[in-house]
Design an enzyme around this catalytic site. Sequence first.
Site, PDB file in Angstrom:
ATOM      1  N   HIS A  37       0.933  -1.188  -0.033  1.00 45.69           N
ATOM      2  CA  HIS A  37      -0.091  -0.049   0.038  1.00 45.69           C
ATOM      3  C   HIS A  37       0.896   1.225   0.015  1.00 45.69           C
ATOM      4  O   HIS A  37       2.017   1.072   0.742  1.00 45.69           O
ATOM      5  CB  HIS A  37      -0.852   0.099   1.304  1.00 45.69           C
ATOM      6  CG  HIS A  37      -1.245   1.298   1.652  1.00 45.69           C
ATOM      7  ND1 HIS A  37      -1.040   2.098   2.628  1.00 45.69           N
ATOM      8  CD2 HIS A  37      -2.433   1.985   1.016  1.00 45.69           C
ATOM      9  CE1 HIS A  37      -1.667   3.096   2.828  1.00 45.69           C
ATOM     10  NE2 HIS A  37      -2.527   3.408   1.938  1.00 45.69           N
ATOM     11  N   HIS A  90      12.403  -2.180   4.307  1.00 39.34           N
ATOM     12  CA  HIS A  90      12.744  -1.305   5.447  1.00 39.34           C
ATOM     13  C   HIS A  90      13.875  -0.498   5.021  1.00 39.34           C
ATOM     14  O   HIS A  90      14.111   0.679   5.074  1.00 39.34           O
ATOM     15  CB  HIS A  90      12.796  -1.779   6.481  1.00 39.34           C
ATOM     16  CG  HIS A  90      11.438  -1.573   7.305  1.00 39.34           C
ATOM     17  ND1 HIS A  90      10.714  -0.836   8.096  1.00 39.34           N
ATOM     18  CD2 HIS A  90      10.515  -2.800   7.231  1.00 39.34           C
ATOM     19  CE1 HIS A  90       9.323  -1.145   8.297  1.00 39.34           C
ATOM     20  NE2 HIS A  90       9.310  -2.567   8.056  1.00 39.34           N
TER      21      HIS A  90
END
Lengths: 297, 297
Positions: free
Chosen positions: A103, A138
């Site tokens: 998303h 990340h």
Amino acid sequence: MSQLNIIDRFKQVQDFICKELEHLDGAAKFQEDNWTRKEGGGGRTRIISNGNIFEKGGVNFSAVHGPVSELMRQQLGLNGQDFLATGVSIVLHPKNPYHPIMHMNVRYFQLNTGEYWFGGGIDMTPHYVDESLARDFHRELKKVCDRYHPTFYDRFKDWADDYFYIPHREETRGVGGIFYDHIKANHGVSKSDLEDFAIDLGELFPQLYSHQVKKCGNKDFGDREIEWQNLRRGRYVEFNLVYDRGTKFGLKTGGRIESILMSLPKNASWFYDFSPEKNSPEEKTLNQLKKNIDWLD
Amino acid sequence: MSQLNIIDRFKQVQDFICKELEHLDGAAKFQEDNWTRKEGGGGRTRIISNGNIFEKGGVNFSAVHGPVSELMRQQLGLNGQDFLATGVSIVLHPKNPYHPIMHMNVRYFQLNTGEYWFGGGIDMTPHYVDESLARDFHRELKKVCDRYHPTFYDRFKDWADDYFYIPHREETRGVGGIFYDHIKANHGVSKSDLEDFAIDLGELFPQLYSHQVKKCGNKDFGDREIEWQNLRRGRYVEFNLVYDRGTKFGLKTGGRIESILMSLPKNASWFYDFSPEKNSPEEKTLNQLKKNIDWLD
């Protein structure tokens, strides 16, 4: 700062993302629906479905403006008379349970009073958590954050942990990512930096998704993995319908329903009181749906 | 008035309903989970799945009591120190798309101040609306209502139209039924009448469901009907997670999640911007998901 205004830049980002994702999929093409809003503005909703990689996904651009309604005043605490809100929103639901749901949202809001802010984020919801892939995800987010401010990644990573959380399940939605809201120029970060940051995130998005798919490969799966995928998608539905602020606000204010709910998966399941087998990949995944995991370590 | 207290009567109703539904199904049996609530009370959650008739369903009894929490004070506007809440809740999701989803809830609430009220209702959500079966359903509800007060059916039918409504879809959840809340003794209807009314609704429930299944028969269905069933179930999920007061309250107050969310179907689907073919049974159904249809006419 770019010569283009932010609306045009968001449109270009939408174009870029769609082109890259079509290339990755290799089969499906985005279908576009243009819509207008009675009070001002509109959007381009683009949906991809039944692809090689994507079962269902949407990449939406919108730019709406007009008078601040009573509901917006109450719900958002706004003071001005007129507003402009523009952004790009994405949710991708893959076919293969070993590929993640991903998303992204980047948005800009301004009032006729001169007040403005940026918000956005990218987060990933693997059906099966692969630690190495979560770390890659990340690490790339941190690189972009670090280009703008040394505190961005840490602050926005924690914010994502808190935001993408399902209290009634005591689970995070996935492995998090970054989330930020109501951010203005401050601490040496200018308004145009914040605009560039949003654009950079948009350009990063298809790279992030491609990397996940390419490193994972087209791993075989069967009924067990599909059932688990659908159960995880059920949790995604719970988050979006019960907690997601954008969804709730859109439903309340009569936004375009099909554009708002494009975030929901094609299929989702609820099994009563499901609990995974000991030491199974499903149990391992559940154990990693927690806040405060340091994915850079 | 019965010699038993309302808690025991609700338990007996749960037993009766489960026995009747197992008989109708002919294959599956309810599995029971007993749970207790730290602050006082508990419940019996009973789930049926993978039956001849029922794909997934729950018949829950609970009786919880204890101090009125700060959250209850805020959310429910309660004044007393201690409360008791007891009730029976049912949602049935059938396998065959031609059989309806059916829901019932009867509940009783009291405070140590002496204040009390009843709430409840039964409503039906056919995947395909059959007008004759919707009329049968409403006619039976009216009969029970009429035994207690001549205005009950009309008032509670309108209340159900308003309550079981999905504003963002501009659709009712199904063909409605009856709904009532915060009802006390009044206009010649005593407290014990209201208790008997709740019990009568409980006893009516399995008859209502059996009638639908028996009159419809085990009609053949294929992929098209299953897709539509899953789309309608998606709407059911939207209603329950976004609007249903009981669900929202349960999620906020840390109720037993698996008992609250047993109302969700095994499978649900979301297709982007689905619109049914002209003059199809699906379009006909959509046209009947409106408020203020007089099903007795």
